[in-house]
Scaffold this active site. Structure first.
Site, PDB file in Angstrom:
ATOM      1  CB  VAL A  12     -45.333  73.961  47.583  1.00 49.87           C
ATOM      2  CG1 VAL A  12     -45.913  75.019  48.551  1.00 49.87           C
ATOM      3  CG2 VAL A  12     -44.185  73.245  48.053  1.00 49.87           C
ATOM      4  CD  GLU A 157     -41.675  66.144  46.509  1.00 46.37           C
ATOM      5  OE1 GLU A 157     -41.532  65.042  45.854  1.00 46.37           O
ATOM      6  OE2 GLU A 157     -41.011  67.109  45.999  1.00 46.37           O
ATOM      7  CE  LYS A 206     -38.192  75.698  52.631  1.00 42.86           C
ATOM      8  NZ  LYS A 206     -39.245  74.518  52.488  1.00 42.86           N
ATOM      9  CG  ASN A 210     -35.365  72.913  53.603  1.00 42.82           C
ATOM     10  OD1 ASN A 210     -36.108  72.556  54.513  1.00 42.82           O
ATOM     11  ND2 ASN A 210     -35.851  73.161  52.315  1.00 42.82           N
ATOM     12  CG  LEU A 252     -28.959  61.725  63.376  1.00 42.21           C
ATOM     13  CD1 LEU A 252     -28.723  61.588  64.644  1.00 42.21           C
ATOM     14  CD2 LEU A 252     -27.931  62.429  62.421  1.00 42.21           C
ATOM     15  N   GLY A 255     -26.349  56.947  54.341  1.00 43.04           N
ATOM     16  CA  GLY A 255     -26.744  56.067  53.065  1.00 43.04           C
ATOM     17  C   GLY A 255     -26.408  56.815  51.814  1.00 43.04           C
ATOM     18  N   GLY A 259     -31.367  63.913  48.075  1.00 38.03           N
ATOM     19  CA  GLY A 259     -31.778  64.261  46.759  1.00 38.03           C
ATOM     20  C   GLY A 259     -33.127  64.754  46.917  1.00 38.03           C
ATOM     21  CB  CYS A 262     -36.378  70.918  49.047  1.00 33.32           C
ATOM     22  SG  CYS A 262     -37.825  70.902  48.723  1.00 33.32           S
TER      23      CYS A 262
HETATM   24  C1  UGA Z   1     -37.650  68.668  52.648  1.00 31.37           C
HETATM   25  C2  UGA Z   1     -37.993  69.406  54.065  1.00 31.37           C
HETATM   26  O1  UGA Z   1     -37.755  68.150  54.842  1.00 31.37           O
HETATM   27  C3  UGA Z   1     -39.335  69.790  54.392  1.00 31.37           C
HETATM   28  O2  UGA Z   1     -39.284  70.447  55.492  1.00 31.37           O
HETATM   29  C4  UGA Z   1     -39.182  71.215  53.394  1.00 31.37           C
HETATM   30  O3  UGA Z   1     -40.354  71.878  53.503  1.00 31.37           O
HETATM   31  C5  UGA Z   1     -38.932  70.467  51.849  1.00 31.37           C
HETATM   32  O4  UGA Z   1     -37.848  69.993  51.921  1.00 31.37           O
HETATM   33  C6  UGA Z   1     -39.047  71.740  51.047  1.00 31.37           C
HETATM   34  O5  UGA Z   1     -38.135  72.699  51.256  1.00 31.37           O
HETATM   35  O6  UGA Z   1     -39.971  72.030  50.401  1.00 31.37           O
HETATM   36  P1  UGA Z   1     -38.178  66.907  50.984  1.00 31.37           P
HETATM   37  O7  UGA Z   1     -37.478  67.344  50.128  1.00 31.37           O
HETATM   38  O8  UGA Z   1     -39.771  66.525  50.550  1.00 31.37           O
HETATM   39  O9  UGA Z   1     -38.358  67.808  52.178  1.00 31.37           O
HETATM   40  O10 UGA Z   1     -37.868  65.537  51.853  1.00 31.37           O
HETATM   41  P2  UGA Z   1     -36.973  65.024  52.958  1.00 31.37           P
HETATM   42  O11 UGA Z   1     -37.789  64.063  53.758  1.00 31.37           O
HETATM   43  O12 UGA Z   1     -36.568  66.204  53.979  1.00 31.37           O
HETATM   44  O13 UGA Z   1     -35.896  64.378  52.407  1.00 31.37           O
HETATM   45  C7  UGA Z   1     -34.643  64.841  51.438  1.00 31.37           C
HETATM   46  C8  UGA Z   1     -33.844  63.743  51.200  1.00 31.37           C
HETATM   47  O14 UGA Z   1     -32.976  63.456  52.458  1.00 31.37           O
HETATM   48  C9  UGA Z   1     -34.352  62.482  50.610  1.00 31.37           C
HETATM   49  O15 UGA Z   1     -33.584  62.219  49.686  1.00 31.37           O
HETATM   50  C10 UGA Z   1     -34.200  61.620  51.767  1.00 31.37           C
HETATM   51  O16 UGA Z   1     -33.766  60.180  51.250  1.00 31.37           O
HETATM   52  C11 UGA Z   1     -32.847  62.087  52.417  1.00 31.37           C
HETATM   53  N1  UGA Z   1     -32.724  61.665  53.847  1.00 31.37           N
HETATM   54  C12 UGA Z   1     -33.627  62.048  54.717  1.00 31.37           C
HETATM   55  C13 UGA Z   1     -31.391  60.883  54.142  1.00 31.37           C
HETATM   56  O17 UGA Z   1     -30.594  60.777  53.177  1.00 31.37           O
HETATM   57  N2  UGA Z   1     -31.266  60.568  55.713  1.00 31.37           N
HETATM   58  C14 UGA Z   1     -32.012  60.910  56.521  1.00 31.37           C
HETATM   59  O18 UGA Z   1     -31.937  60.579  57.665  1.00 31.37           O
HETATM   60  C15 UGA Z   1     -33.312  61.676  56.121  1.00 31.37           C
END
Ligand code: UGA
Length: 442
Positions: A12, A157, A206, A210, A252, A255, A259, A262
């Site tokens: 960040v 990320e 926030k 999340n 949605l 799988g 992880g 966050c």
């Molecule tokens: C998340 C939030 O999406 C951001 O808005 C927030 O700012 C950030 O945390 C934070 O608090 O700093 P991030 O952890 O980078 O972002 O990643 P995401 O894209 O949210 O994915 C998180 C996890 O969920 C990943 O392992 C991803 O594979 C999984 N995921 C995501 C699923 O299993 N299914 C989905 O439909 C979407």
């Protein structure tokens, strides 16, 4: 123009510093990690993030972006200070605020003039108040003017630069007009809603965001389990739900579960905060429980096909917690590896970007682990391939070649990213999650 300081050069912090420099502000990034600062000063991000190195180099070349270990000087020279240090989980799920507290004390000792302190780190409600109280206590009656505010980040990320520059919204938690004016001015060119609230509301936004996104993922994973029982396809169910604009298709994807640094931490912290407030937290606990169970389901898929996993070579493709990042923190793939190691499997892993982090995490930890340079090397002699990260290039692999390299043609698709039908036509035994308990071989 106001001078900015960003404390904490993690994901960040570096993105925030580089993006504000890209917008023309003079920014100093502060950290204690000398090696990290050396890399940053040379324009090299210490992690992979699309579009970041260009911004970083641009900021340095224009003399707008500086990096230093000299915390005191950086604070004295800046008017707005963003706190972006880590807020890891404690054993009980609550948040360890040691680093935030240390920064607050450091700022207190260097308050030479008015400062606006902005919390970007994800912190429990009441943290801004504590920062304020600590700074006042340290400075006593002669305390110079300062404000503390909350401006949570919503950066994903892999798309953090884009999320910073083109956000869905900006949230400003303030308790003074002066802070509001400064922050609104910083974000004046952003083409999105700017919501100004009190600080507690901003801090809650926030966590609530999340936890809600994590809940969406666990919800669709619960639906996936149901699809497995009744012979339905969870991806089509998600499409059908997602066309409803109130629901929306994003987050949605069923799988292997969520992880990263966050969601797992923030769901636990939000649960702990709610429990402390005497609120029934069963909904939030279930979000976490469903997510933890996903890895067991993948192991079960392997056992359903391989029977006994011990001594089998299982290759895991995709180690990052999601695609477009080299981050393996709380990665579902690492959790899977730990379970497979307990079962005595030979494990081989591959990731297009995260291998150096994987090696750093796993080297010497398990006896039966090897690291591949390519997906094909990982497939050689494997009894099963498990896809754990949705890297787009995995969809373009030569699966005929993969099949020839493997000892037995078994694929477990932990991200629902491959074409089951095509793979079955090629002769694979394809296993997914939420695909009607698919277990067929052509
Ligand atoms: C998340 C939030 O999406 C951001 O808005 C927030 O700012 C950030 O945390 C934070 O608090 O700093 P991030 O952890 O980078 O972002 O990643 P995401 O894209 O949210 O994915 C998180 C996890 O969920 C990943 O392992 C991803 O594979 C999984 N995921 C995501 C699923 O299993 N299914 C989905 O439909 C979407």
């Amino acid at each position: 123009m106001v001078r900015l300081c960003v404390v904490g050069m993690g994901h960040v912090g570096v993105v925030t510093a580089s993006c504000f420099a890209g917008l023309g502000y003079s920014v100093t990034g502060v950290d204690k990690d000398h090696d990290k600062l050396m890399l940053l000063s040379q324009g090299k991000p210490p992690f992979f993030e699309p579009g970041l190195s260009e911004l970083l180099r641009g900021g340095i070349d224009k003399d707008l972006l500086f990096f230093t270990e000299d915390f005191d000087e950086a604070i004295k020279a800046s008017e707005v200070i963003f706190i972006c240090v880590g807020t890891p989980s404690l054993e009980d799920g609550s948040v360890d605020l040691t680093q935030v507290e240390e920064v607050a004390r450091g700022i207190a000792a260097n308050l030479n003039d008015y400062k606006l302190i902005v919390g970007k780190s994800t912190v429990p409600v009441g943290t801004a108040k504590k920062i304020k109280q600590t700074i006042k206590l340290i400075n006593g009656d002669n305390c110079p003017d300062f404000d503390v505010s909350s401006n949570p980040e919503f950066l994903k990320e892999g798309s953090a630069v884009n999320d910073f520059l083109f956000p869905d919204r900006v949230v400003l938690g303030v308790d003074s007009k002066r802070a509001e004016i400064i922050l609104k001015d910083l974000y004046r060119d952003f083409d999105c809603p700017v919501l100004t609230t009190d600080i507690a509301t901003s801090e809650i936004i926030k966590y609530a965001s999340n936890a809600f996104l994590a809940m969406k993922i666990s919800y669709i994973n619960l639906v996936a389990d149901m699809c497995d029982k009744v012979g339905a396809n969870v991806h089509h169910v998600a499409d059908g739900m997602g066309y409803d604009r109130r629901i929306n298709r994003e987050f949605l994807s069923a799988g292997a579960g969520y992880g990263g640094s966050c969601f797992p931490k923030d769901v636990k912290a939000f649960t702990s905060l709610a429990a402390d407030l005497g609120i029934n937290v069963s909904l939030l606990r279930e979000v976490d429980r469903i997510n933890e169970k996903r890895i067991c389901l993948i192991v079960k898929r392997l056992e359903d096909t391989l029977w006994v996993c011990k001594d089998k070579k299982i290759s895991v493709l995709g180690m990052a917690f999601k695609c477009n990042t080299d981050d393996v923190r709380e990665s579902p793939a690492l959790k899977l590896i730990s379970k497979l190691a307990d079962k005595g499997c030979q494990i081989c892993c591959y990731d297009p970007k995260a291998m150096s982090n994987v090696r750093a995490q796993l080297n010497g930890l398990y006896e039966l682990i090897s690291f591949a340079e390519s997906p094909y090397e990982a497939a050689r002699g494997a009894d099963a391939l498990v896809f754990m990260t949705d890297w787009p290039e995995f969809g373009k692999l030569d699966f005929l070649k993969i099949k020839e390299l493997m000892r037995s043609p078994i694929i477990v698709d932990g991200r629902g990213m491959l074409h089951a039908h095509d793979l079955e036509e090629t002769g694979f035994l394809y296993q997914g999650l939420g695909l009607g308990g698919r277990l067929s071989c052509q």
